[in-house]
Motif scaffolding. Structure first.
Motif, PDB file in Angstrom:
ATOM      1  N   GLY A 105      39.537  31.245  46.532  1.00 14.33           N
ATOM      2  CA  GLY A 105      40.171  30.896  45.273  1.00 14.33           C
ATOM      3  C   GLY A 105      39.380  31.321  44.045  1.00 14.33           C
ATOM      4  O   GLY A 105      39.938  31.886  43.095  1.00 14.33           O
ATOM      5  N   SER A 106      38.077  31.056  44.036  1.00 16.45           N
ATOM      6  CA  SER A 106      37.282  31.374  42.846  1.00 16.45           C
ATOM      7  C   SER A 106      37.333  32.870  42.539  1.00 16.45           C
ATOM      8  O   SER A 106      37.437  33.267  41.373  1.00 16.45           O
ATOM      9  N   ASP A 245      47.587  28.766  38.477  1.00 14.67           N
ATOM     10  CA  ASP A 245      46.618  28.586  39.568  1.00 14.67           C
ATOM     11  C   ASP A 245      47.266  27.718  40.636  1.00 14.67           C
ATOM     12  O   ASP A 245      47.354  26.495  40.506  1.00 14.67           O
ATOM     13  N   LYS A 274      43.276  28.759  49.724  1.00 14.63           N
ATOM     14  CA  LYS A 274      43.409  27.631  50.652  1.00 14.63           C
ATOM     15  C   LYS A 274      44.474  27.863  51.732  1.00 14.63           C
ATOM     16  O   LYS A 274      44.212  28.514  52.729  1.00 14.63           O
TER      17      LYS A 274
END
Ligand SMILES: Cc1ncc(COP(=O)(O)O)c(C=O)c1O
Length: 445
Positions: A105-106, A245, A274
């Protein structure tokens, strides 16, 4: 605590059991103890643990070709998964959208920040670089992602390293930052973006990023109808990109492929992580709308960005196998009925004097604990309520996702429940029985 582990842990004061096996909604440790995974390990494990066919698909890809650098090759599984994700996205992504795969995700958030900046360069708008976001939000732990995050505790140690691009008010009806009530509020929190741009050099803003349902930081705070639409309208009118997001809320978690589908908005970039590979491989993605793609194609032709492991063949093979599993068992369609069962079980907790609110969408649910139910006053941070609830639930072998700070960044206690989509009625009942007993233990009521 002395330890012979070679791993740098999340927390040196905690003991970590060693997970050796997963089965459906359960994790088994080295000592044979079984844990019911009520939070899907931070809203990751959508299809359940231990599904052998995902591993088989990964092994099969790995035995053919495990890695080919994206400066030289594309791969079949990445191409296939990109098409499938675009087909799940809103209409504006369908013809000409592209997908940039990352390892989590980051990295997807970092990619979006740089896409937004370079998009404006390609379009001749050289002054635009700031990505505005919201207080009380989380977009990842790398420095760019942390810059746009508004999670007070997670930002605090790194404050000197972070640029300040501006945060607007969160959308959080239970503790409204404007002390108003919906619908009389006229969605003041969405209009806060407009007001912020009026007084903060709008010409330097490249994008606005938000979590359609705020996950860890606010405990599944869902915006009222009209919020997402108003935000999308402001972004369009002001010529700034809208980044949704959906790293936690996407891939079916709220009962639709992406949470934005609940409000029919069309962002410019959607971030996924995720659940995209359900924990079977490290994988994330930025879905990019055609108008951005076209600007890159037309002008410089190259995105100045890249990760060695982007679009990894084995990770994207895992993503395809997870989607196959979801489609063959209609698991997105299971979310709503499973959520209704869990909600019905949880309703018995609502009357507890220290349960402030049970909220969420689909299988992304939060329970907030308050000191005073009528004033919604939180417990002081030092009381460590969230941690005590987590521990008491763990004593019953139930895994939850605890966070503090939902009220003001410091105070406010909640846990997140985000079980696999396959959760059974009996497992839901088991979670709620453990929470009853945890409340009794912590609050003596
Ligand atoms: C909404 C949101 N964005 C971004 C991230 C960062 O993702 P990752 O931990 O995979 O880097 C998370 C992780 O919890 C998240 O919930």
């Amino acid at each position: 605590m002395p330890s012979n582990s070679a791993l740098f842990p999340r927390n040196f004061r905690k003991d970590y059991p060693v997970a050796v096996r997963g089965e459906g909604c359960w994790i088994v440790d080295q000592a044979g103890r079984r844990y019911l995974d009520a939070s899907g390990q931070a809203a990751v494990v959508n299809i359940g643990h231990g599904i052998a066919e995902i591993g088989h698909a990964m092994a099969e890809q790995s035995s053919r070709i495990a890695f080919a650098h994206t400066t030289q090759f594309h791969s079949e599984p990445a191409e296939k998964l990109a098409r499938r994700l675009l087909a799940l996205a809103p209409q504006n992504f369908r013809s000409g959208g592209r997908v940039y795969f990352t390892s989590g995700g980051s990295e997807a958030t970092e990619t979006a920040i740089k896409l937004a900046r370079q998009f404006h360069l390609e379009s001749g708008q050289l002054s635009r670089y700031r990505v505005v976001s919201r207080h009380q939000s989380y977009h990842g732990s790398t420095l760019g992602a942390m810059t746009v995050s508004g999670n007070v505790a997670r930002r605090a140690p790194y404050q000197p390293l972070l640029a300040e691009w501006g945060h607007i008010a969160p959308c959080f009806c239970y503790h409204c930052p404007f002390d108003k009530k919906f619908p009389a509020c006229a969605i003041a929190c969405a209009n806060d973006l407009d007001n912020f741009l009026d007084s903060n050099d709008a010409a330097s803003v490249a994008a606005f990023i938000f979590e359609p349902v705020v996950g860890a930081t606010l405990g599944a705070a869902v915006p009222p109808d009209g919020y997402a639409q108003r935000i999308a309208e402001i972004c369009r009118d002001r010529g700034i990109l809208l980044i949704a997001d959906e790293i936690m809320s996407g891939m079916g978690r709220t009962g639709k492929p992406f949470a934005i589908h609940h409000w029919n908005i069309e962002p410019d970039i959607i971030l996924v992580g995720k659940g995209i590979a359900s924990g079977y491989a490290p994988l994330g993605a930025a879905l990019v709308a055609p108008r951005i793609v076209e600007a890159f194609e037309r002008v410089s032709g190259a995105f100045q960005h890249g990760f060695t492991y982007q679009a990894h063949p084995v990770a994207t093979a895992a993503g395809n196998a997870v989607l196959d599993y979801i489609e063959s068992r209609s698991l997105f369609e299971r979310v709503q009925p499973a959520a209704e069962i869990l909600r019905a079980e949880l309703s018995g907790l609502a009357s507890h004097p220290n349960v402030g609110e049970i909220r969420g969408l689909g299988l992304l649910l939060g329970i907030e604990f308050v000191k005073n139910k009528s004033t919604r006053e939180p417990f002081p941070n030092e009381d460590n309520i969230t941690e005590r609830i987590r521990q008491a639930a763990l004593d019953e072998s139930i895994l939850t996702y605890p966070t503090q700070g939902c009220v003001d960044g410091i105070n406010g206690d909640h846990i997140l429940l985000a079980p696999p989509f396959i959760i059974s009625r009996e497992e839901s009942a088991q979670i709620v029985r453990a929470l009853h007993s945890a409340l009794q233990k912590v609050f003596h009521t």
